[in-house]
Design a protein around this motif. Structure first.
Motif, PDB file in Angstrom:
ATOM      1  N   GLY A  26       0.783  -1.225   0.000  1.00 38.80           N
ATOM      2  CA  GLY A  26       0.000   0.000   0.000  1.00 38.80           C
ATOM      3  C   GLY A  26       0.816   1.276   0.000  1.00 38.80           C
ATOM      4  N   LYS A  27       2.122   1.168   0.192  1.00 42.94           N
ATOM      5  CA  LYS A  27       2.969   2.356   0.222  1.00 42.94           C
ATOM      6  C   LYS A  27       3.793   2.454  -1.051  1.00 42.94           C
ATOM      7  CE  LYS A  27       3.161   2.550   5.253  1.00 42.94           C
ATOM      8  NZ  LYS A  27       4.028   2.731   6.448  1.00 42.94           N
ATOM      9  N   SER A  28       4.638   3.479  -1.129  1.00 38.65           N
ATOM     10  CA  SER A  28       5.477   3.708  -2.312  1.00 38.65           C
ATOM     11  C   SER A  28       6.934   3.404  -1.996  1.00 38.65           C
ATOM     12  CB  SER A  28       5.343   5.159  -2.787  1.00 38.65           C
ATOM     13  OG  SER A  28       4.003   5.482  -3.096  1.00 38.65           O
ATOM     14  N   ILE A  29       7.674   3.118  -3.042  1.00 36.64           N
ATOM     15  CA  ILE A  29       9.110   2.899  -2.890  1.00 36.64           C
ATOM     16  C   ILE A  29       9.813   3.409  -4.134  1.00 36.64           C
ATOM     17  CG2 ILE A  29       9.134   0.576  -3.908  1.00 36.64           C
ATOM     18  CD1 ILE A  29      11.209  -0.143  -1.721  1.00 36.64           C
ATOM     19  N   THR A  30      11.032   3.945  -3.954  1.00 34.35           N
ATOM     20  CA  THR A  30      11.820   4.476  -5.065  1.00 34.35           C
ATOM     21  C   THR A  30      13.103   3.681  -5.207  1.00 34.35           C
ATOM     22  OG1 THR A  30      10.936   6.716  -4.777  1.00 34.35           O
ATOM     23  CG2 THR A  30      13.022   6.503  -5.953  1.00 34.35           C
ATOM     24  N   PHE A  31      13.343   3.206  -6.432  1.00 33.74           N
ATOM     25  CA  PHE A  31      14.572   2.480  -6.744  1.00 33.74           C
ATOM     26  C   PHE A  31      15.623   3.481  -7.225  1.00 33.74           C
ATOM     27  CE2 PHE A  31      11.140  -0.513  -7.493  1.00 33.74           C
ATOM     28  CZ  PHE A  31      11.596  -1.669  -6.877  1.00 33.74           C
ATOM     29  N   HIS A  87       4.175   3.108  -6.861  1.00 32.10           N
ATOM     30  CA  HIS A  87       3.169   3.484  -5.878  1.00 32.10           C
ATOM     31  C   HIS A  87       2.250   2.297  -5.583  1.00 32.10           C
ATOM     32  CE1 HIS A  87       4.255   7.747  -6.084  1.00 32.10           C
ATOM     33  NE2 HIS A  87       4.315   7.612  -7.402  1.00 32.10           N
ATOM     34  N   GLU A  88       1.629   2.340  -4.427  1.00 26.05           N
ATOM     35  CA  GLU A  88       0.643   1.323  -4.019  1.00 26.05           C
ATOM     36  C   GLU A  88       1.195  -0.091  -4.200  1.00 26.05           C
ATOM     37  OE1 GLU A  88      -2.985   2.038  -6.040  1.00 26.05           O
ATOM     38  OE2 GLU A  88      -3.153   4.115  -5.380  1.00 26.05           O
ATOM     39  N   LEU A  89       2.255  -0.373  -3.485  1.00 24.01           N
ATOM     40  CA  LEU A  89       2.917  -1.670  -3.597  1.00 24.01           C
ATOM     41  C   LEU A  89       1.978  -2.819  -3.231  1.00 24.01           C
ATOM     42  CD1 LEU A  89       6.456  -1.068  -2.057  1.00 24.01           C
ATOM     43  CD2 LEU A  89       5.925  -1.636  -4.434  1.00 24.01           C
ATOM     44  N   SER A  90       2.178  -3.949  -3.885  1.00 28.30           N
ATOM     45  CA  SER A  90       1.483  -5.187  -3.554  1.00 28.30           C
ATOM     46  C   SER A  90       2.520  -6.285  -3.369  1.00 28.30           C
ATOM     47  CB  SER A  90       0.484  -5.578  -4.649  1.00 28.30           C
ATOM     48  OG  SER A  90       1.163  -5.982  -5.826  1.00 28.30           O
ATOM     49  N   LEU A  91       2.089  -7.409  -2.815  1.00 27.27           N
ATOM     50  CA  LEU A  91       3.018  -8.522  -2.610  1.00 27.27           C
ATOM     51  C   LEU A  91       3.560  -9.052  -3.933  1.00 27.27           C
ATOM     52  CD1 LEU A  91       1.168 -10.514   0.205  1.00 27.27           C
ATOM     53  CD2 LEU A  91       3.129  -8.988   0.462  1.00 27.27           C
ATOM     54  N   VAL A 117       8.686  -7.266  -0.314  1.00 30.61           N
ATOM     55  CA  VAL A 117       7.486  -6.534   0.093  1.00 30.61           C
ATOM     56  C   VAL A 117       6.883  -7.203   1.328  1.00 30.61           C
ATOM     57  CG1 VAL A 117       5.212  -5.681  -0.581  1.00 30.61           C
ATOM     58  CG2 VAL A 117       7.045  -5.831  -2.282  1.00 30.61           C
ATOM     59  N   LYS A 118       6.610  -6.397   2.352  1.00 32.42           N
ATOM     60  CA  LYS A 118       6.030  -6.900   3.596  1.00 32.42           C
ATOM     61  C   LYS A 118       4.747  -6.142   3.898  1.00 32.42           C
ATOM     62  CE  LYS A 118      10.548  -7.885   5.718  1.00 32.42           C
ATOM     63  NZ  LYS A 118      11.411  -7.637   6.901  1.00 32.42           N
ATOM     64  N   TYR A 119       3.961  -6.716   4.797  1.00 34.90           N
ATOM     65  CA  TYR A 119       2.799  -5.999   5.295  1.00 34.90           C
ATOM     66  C   TYR A 119       3.256  -4.908   6.256  1.00 34.90           C
ATOM     67  CZ  TYR A 119      -0.539  -9.336   3.332  1.00 34.90           C
ATOM     68  OH  TYR A 119      -1.284 -10.081   2.473  1.00 34.90           O
TER      69      TYR A 119
END
Length: 274
Positions: A26-31, A87-91, A117-119
Motif C-alpha cells: 500500500g505504500k510507495s518505494i523508489t529504486f 506506488h501502491e505496492l502489492s506482494l 514486500v512486507k505488510y
C-alpha cells in the motif's frame, strides 16, 4: 565515428551493482538508479524477469511508464536521475528489477535491485493499570505490537513542556503524577523503516482502573491463559456449585420419599389403606 563511440561505451561499461530494498503493501518505494549526478541520461530502461521485460523506459525525449499492464499507472520515472518509483505496492511486486543506463557520452551502467514486500506495521495496543494513592496516581502503561521483532518507543510530554523518548523492549512504562491531571503518551512500534503509533490520554481522576486501548483495524491482544492457581480456583468454584446443585436434588428426593413412606399420612390424590 559510430564505431568509436560504441568502443568508448564498451570500455566504460560498469559492472552490475546488486542491492536489496524492502517495501510495504500500500505504500510507495523508489529504486535508485545509481547514475552519476554529472551524467546527462539519454537512455533509461527499467526491466523485470530474466528476459528483461521493459516496464519503464526513456529514450531521447520519449518516456513510457505503461509498458507492462500489471503496473498500470503506478510507475513514475525521473528522467534526470533515472530513479523509478512504484506506488501502491502489492506482494506481487516483490521480485528483481534491473536498470540499464546510457549517458550522452556513451557510458553505460547496469544495476539490479531485489525488492522484498512486507505488510506494514499495525498500530500497537496500549494497556493502562492505574492506582490512586490518595494524593497521586501511579500508572503502568504496557505497549504491545503484533510483530515480535518490532522495537517499542514511548514519547511523553512533561509538565514543563519538554518531550522525552524512552526505548523499552518490554513495552512497559511507569509514571507517577498528581490527581486531576492528564498526560498524553505515544507508543511507537518500529521495524526497519516502517513505524506505527498509538496515542493514549492518561487521566488521574482519583480512581483505580485498568484500561485497554485497541486501535481500529488492529487485532485484539492475545488472551493470556490462566495460571495454575487461577485454574484451581475455577475448578473449586465449579465443583462447589455442582455439589450444591446435587445436594438440593438429593434433599428434594429424600423429602418426597419420606412423605410416601411416613405412616398415618396420605399424599393428596392417593388412596390410604386402613
Amino acid at each position: 565515428m559510430k564505431l568509436a563511440v560504441s568502443l568508448f561505451g564498451l570500455f566504460f561499461y560498469t559492472q552490475v551493482v546488486d542491492s536489496q530494498l524492502v517495501g510495504y503493501v500500500g505504500k510507495s518505494i523508489t529504486f535508485p538508479s545509481g547514475a552519476d549526478p554529472s551524467w546527462i541520461l539519454k537512455k533509461i530502461e527499467w526491466a523485470i524477469y530474466s528476459n528483461n521485460t521493459w516496464i519503464a523506459t526513456h529514450r531521447g525525449v520519449t518516456t513510457k511508464t505503461d509498458r507492462f499492464h500489471r503496473y498500470g499507472s503506478r510507475l513514475r520515472l525521473n528522467t534526470l536521475t533515472g530513479d523509478l518509483t512504484i506506488h501502491e505496492l502489492s506482494l506481487n511486486d516483490a521480485m528483481e528489477y534491473s536498470v540499464d543506463l546510457t549517458n550522452d557520452r556513451g557510458e553505460n551502467r547496469v544495476r539490479k535491485i531485489k525488492l522484498e514486500v512486507k505488510y506494514p506495521l499495525e498500530k500497537p495496543n496500549i494497556t493502562q493499570y492505574q492506582w490512586f494513592t490518595g494524593q497521586s496516581c501511579v500508572i503502568v502503561l504496557r505497549c504491545q505490537s503484533s510483530v515480535q521483532d518490532a522495537e517499542l518507543f514511548w514519547n511523553t510530554t512533561s509538565l514543563s513542556g519538554e518531550t522525552g523518548t524512552v526505548k523499552r523492549p518490554d513495552g512497559l512504562f511507569l509514571f507517577i503524577y498528581t490527581a486531576q491531571m492528564s498526560n498524553e503518551f505515544i507508543c511507537t512500534s518500529r521495524r526497519e523503516k516502517d513505524d506505527a503509533s498509538s496515542v493514549f490520554q492518561a487521566i488521574c481522576d482519583g480512581k483505580s482502573a485498568a484500561t485497554t486501548v485497541t486501535p481500529k483495524n488492529s487485532p485484539a491482544p492475545p488472551i493470556k491463559p490462566p495460571c495454575p492457581r487461577e485454574r484451581l480456583g475455577l475448578y473449586f468454584f465449579g465443583g462447589f456449585i455442582l455439589g450444591v446443585f446435587f445436594m438440593a436434588l438429593l434433599f428434594k428426593f429424600f423429602k418426597v420419599t419420606g412423605q410416601l413412606q411416613s405412616p398415618g399420612k396420605c399424599l393428596k390424590g392417593t388412596r390410604c389403606s386402613s
